[in-house]
Design a protein around this motif. Structure first.
Motif, PDB file in Angstrom:
ATOM      1  N   ALA A 452      12.115 -36.488 -12.484  1.00 28.08           N
ATOM      2  CA  ALA A 452      12.699 -35.955 -11.253  1.00 28.08           C
ATOM      3  C   ALA A 452      14.107 -35.454 -11.524  1.00 28.08           C
ATOM      4  O   ALA A 452      14.862 -36.045 -12.297  1.00 28.08           O
ATOM      5  CB  ALA A 452      12.719 -37.040 -10.174  1.00 28.08           C
ATOM      6  N   MET A 453      14.473 -34.354 -10.879  1.00 25.11           N
ATOM      7  CA  MET A 453      15.813 -33.803 -11.001  1.00 25.11           C
ATOM      8  C   MET A 453      16.755 -34.495 -10.022  1.00 25.11           C
ATOM      9  O   MET A 453      16.365 -34.880  -8.920  1.00 25.11           O
ATOM     10  CB  MET A 453      15.794 -32.305 -10.719  1.00 25.11           C
ATOM     11  N   GLY A 454      18.027 -34.634 -10.440  1.00 24.24           N
ATOM     12  CA  GLY A 454      19.039 -35.182  -9.552  1.00 24.24           C
ATOM     13  C   GLY A 454      18.948 -36.673  -9.330  1.00 24.24           C
ATOM     14  O   GLY A 454      19.595 -37.201  -8.417  1.00 24.24           O
ATOM     15  N   ARG A 455      18.153 -37.368 -10.115  1.00 24.74           N
ATOM     16  CA  ARG A 455      17.998 -38.811  -9.983  1.00 24.74           C
ATOM     17  C   ARG A 455      18.124 -39.458 -11.357  1.00 24.74           C
ATOM     18  O   ARG A 455      17.645 -38.925 -12.359  1.00 24.74           O
ATOM     19  CB  ARG A 455      16.610 -39.153  -9.408  1.00 24.74           C
ATOM     20  N   ASN A 456      18.790 -40.611 -11.406  1.00 20.79           N
ATOM     21  CA  ASN A 456      18.743 -41.412 -12.614  1.00 20.79           C
ATOM     22  C   ASN A 456      17.349 -42.008 -12.743  1.00 20.79           C
ATOM     23  O   ASN A 456      16.823 -42.581 -11.780  1.00 20.79           O
ATOM     24  CB  ASN A 456      19.769 -42.543 -12.560  1.00 20.79           C
TER      25      ASN A 456
END
Length: 699
Positions: A452-456
């Motif tokens: 997922a983008m934008g998530r650690n």
């Protein structure tokens, strides 16, 4: 007999002539030069469209036909060179429209500098390719038909462009990364064979169109063989099981825990992005017996393959992939050898090398696997991947920083290159990313998992459970669900101009604040714990004197304070902390660049003294752990006042400014100022060379 011999010679000459005619191809009448120009530009437009999205992959074939027609209609080498430059320029501008935005993120350019650099980048991306194809055009066009030399020229031109730019995203074959027959062609026939087959077929079609003779196109039928090739092998996909790759937007957030096995094998190799942490360990490339660093995740039995900038005295740093055990033992390291022009390395007299280039083969042993660790753009190098495979590498690992790849198209084009490398060399691959997307790709080119983008998060795949993406709390990431909020009760202060000193905390546990924001804006906050991280001297910490820093810390009313700087256990600073009953942790010595080590218990709620015990100095230097009691500071100051010259000399810690190290009860050592004249010695002139050398490798 003479007549018979003469007939034989004539027949032989006729056969040789027919062979030469076949090699040279049909004679073609060139139309007006403007049509060649249209062919070059049209080819570039179609190639750019093919790179926009995999659904337009067929446009790349039309592009190859158009450029072949343009070459058949061209007579002058300079016209060919200019036309090919236009073709590549059009393809880059249409297919890679994110380049200017990427440059704005990477470089701190003025508008005029940005424009100049963009022009240079376009020249570097077009001229090498055009030069190679033009040279072969000049030497071979009258001897060989286009289909015999253009595929080779195309690949050589792209290879030279890569050597100049270290970027291979605009290669023709990368537009075919989701076309199954093309993947089989690359896997079975190799990079050169697939180009010869496919571009040769496009040339045959172009020759038939230019000559207006359909039968000339018969070699194009050879391209149909790609539909008869068997599926690619998935041998080696089992190496992905037990491997997890990190995708994150932070160099200070740590996982609270690793995700559960969920019916699959446990994680035994955790892959981090390039320069994942600002630890700056003292390491050189290669095997490093005895080298150690602090454990990256306390209490987690897993081997790490982590990207780190490493340092060594009297030389520039290296950008390395480092294999680290669960306990912090460094097993091996491999430094980046292909530096990105200008951003990392010197090119054409511009910029300087930021790093010492690596020389070791691109293979490392990690958790029972022989991995090929390539850092950022290195994974685009076919030669490096081939070298790793030849050395026994069986799993391709890309450690990257992708925060400059701002669009979905840009990230998809990176994935295209990863897929093609796996297919060409028959090895599975993973990509760990800072600011971008993690990926897992099988040896047959299947994209098995995307993060997922934008998530650690931590991405993994296995044959039983498939793809799973978990956050740093060990929970499955649902694309439609926002991350669960965590209320931070720890404030971590750091200097705005040195964010590398920020304390590393489990995600959400710390609120990082530049100390300048507090000093300038007087932000009103409360926190149970305050960490002060950055550069410290005997008189200033993060650029503030004892009184100013004590006042800022006091505004949080904390119960636990950690001075994560050099010389934080200073009597003047401790006296400025007017918080009776609060616990302070500090060092009276230099600290290494990575600072203090925070064990998991520190981040758990509980008794401040127990949490303070979970803060350690990696070299094992005794720390001060003190419950603030003003009378004890006064007693320590009075004790130093009572010392004679011999006792002061025995307790001397530094000469400039004069400080002795004295015990603060049973809490630990503290630095106390004194009047140098009490030693009956000459006034100190400067620090020793040893102290300067220490200062270069400390906070």
């Amino acid at each position: 007999m003479l007549a018979d011999a003469s007939d034989d010679l004539l027949q032989a000459d006729g056969g040789r002539a027919r062979v030469l005619d076949a090699l040279a191809g049909p004679s073609i009448r060139a139309p007006h030069p403007v049509w060649a120009l249209v062919g070059y530009v049209g080819s570039g437009v179609l190639l750019g469209i093919a790179h926009v999205h995999p659904r337009f992959a067929l446009a790349a074939w039309a592009s190859a036909v158009c450029v072949a027609l343009a070459l058949l209609w061209s007579r002058r080498v300079l016209a060919v060179f200019g036309g090919l430059c236009l073709q590549q320029l059009a393809a880059i501008l249409i297919g890679f429209d994110w380049i200017a935005a990427m440059n704005a993120v990477v470089f701190d350019f003025t508008p005029s500098e940005a424009l100049g650099f963009f022009v240079l980048a376009m020249i570097a991306g077009t001229v090498p390719f055009a030069a190679v194809v033009s040279l072969l055009f000049a030497g071979l066009r009258r001897r060989l038909a286009l289909l015999w030399w253009l595929p080779t020229a195309y690949v050589l031109g792209e290879a030279l462009r890569f050597e100049v730019t270290i970027v291979a995203l605009c290669d023709w074959m990368l537009s075919q990364w989701q076309v199954e027959p093309m993947l089989r062609a690359v896997g079975h026939l190799g990079w050169w064979g697939a180009h010869a087959l496919c571009l040769g077929a496009a040339c045959a079609v172009a020759m038939a169109l230019a000559a207006r003779r359909l039968r000339v196109a018969w070699p194009a039928l050879a391209a149909l063989v790609i539909f008869a090739l068997p599926p690619l092998s998935t041998e080696g996909v089992e190496l992905l099981e037990g491997v997890a790759v990190v995708h994150t937007d932070s160099t200070v957030d740590l996982p609270h825990r690793l995700p559960p096995a969920d019916g699959g094998p446990p994680i035994d190799l955790l892959v981090w992005p390039e320069a994942a942490f600002d630890l700056k360990p003292r390491l050189v490339e290669g095997q490093t017996p005895g080298a150690r660093m602090r454990p990256l995740l306390h209490g987690v039995d897993v081997t790490h393959l982590v990207g780190l900038e490493t340092v060594w005295p009297r030389r520039r740093p290296q950008n390395q992939a480092v294999v680290v055990t669960a306990t912090g033992a460094v097993q091996a390291a491999r430094a980046k050898s292909r530096l990105m022009p200008v951003a990392e390395g010197r090119v054409l007299g511009l910029a300087e090398d930021r790093f010492v280039r690596g020389e070791a083969p691109p293979v490392l042993d990690a958790a029972g696997r022989v991995v090929i660790p390539l850092i950022c753009g290195e994974f685009m190098s076919r030669l490096l991947v081939a070298e790793g495979v030849a050395a026994g590498g069986e799993l391709l690992v890309a450690l990257a920083r992708d925060q400059m790849m701002l669009t979905e198209r840009a990230r998809r084009q990176l994935l295209a290159a990863q897929v093609m490398r796996s297919v060409e060399f028959g090895v599975p691959s993973v990509r760990a990313s800072y600011g971008g997307e993690a990926n897992v790709v099988g040896p047959d080119g299947r994209v098995l998992a995307r993060g997922a983008m934008g998530r650690n998060g931590i991405l993994r795949w296995d044959r039983r459970a498939g793809a799973r993406d978990s956050d740093f709390f060990g929970r499955a990431i649902a694309p439609e669900a926002a991350p669960a909020p965590v209320a931070p009760d720890i404030v971590a202060l750091y200097p705005r101009d040195a964010p590398r000193y920020r304390a590393r905390c489990p995600e959400g546990r710390c609120r990082h604040i530049a100390i300048e924001d507090l000093a300038e804006r007087r932000v009103a906050l409360r926190a149970s714990t305050v960490i002060v991280s950055g550069h410290g001297t005997h008189t200033e910490w993060l650029g503030l004197d004892a009184a100013a820093l004590g006042e800022l810390i006091g505004g949080f009313a904390p119960e636990l304070i950690v001075i994560d700087t050099c010389f934080g256990a200073n009597a003047e600073l401790l006296a400025a902390l007017r918080l009776p009953g609060a616990v302070v942790v500090a060092a009276s010595t230099l600290l290494p660049p990575q600072g203090l080590d925070f064990r998991p218990a520190f981040f758990e709620p509980g008794d401040p003294l127990l949490r303070a015990a979970a803060v350690v100095d990696p070299p094992g230097t005794p720390l001060l752990r003190w419950t603030i009691e003003p009378t004890e500071i006064n007693a320590a100051l009075a004790g130093v006042e009572a010392l004679d010259g011999d006792a002061l000399a025995a307790a001397l810690a530094t000469r400039l400014p004069p400080r002795v190290r004295a015990p603060l009860g049973v809490a630990g050592p503290v630095l106390v100022p004194f009047d140098w004249t009490r030693l009956a010695a000459d006034t100190p002139r400067s620090r020793s060379r040893f102290t300067r050398r220490q200062a270069n490798t400390s906070r």
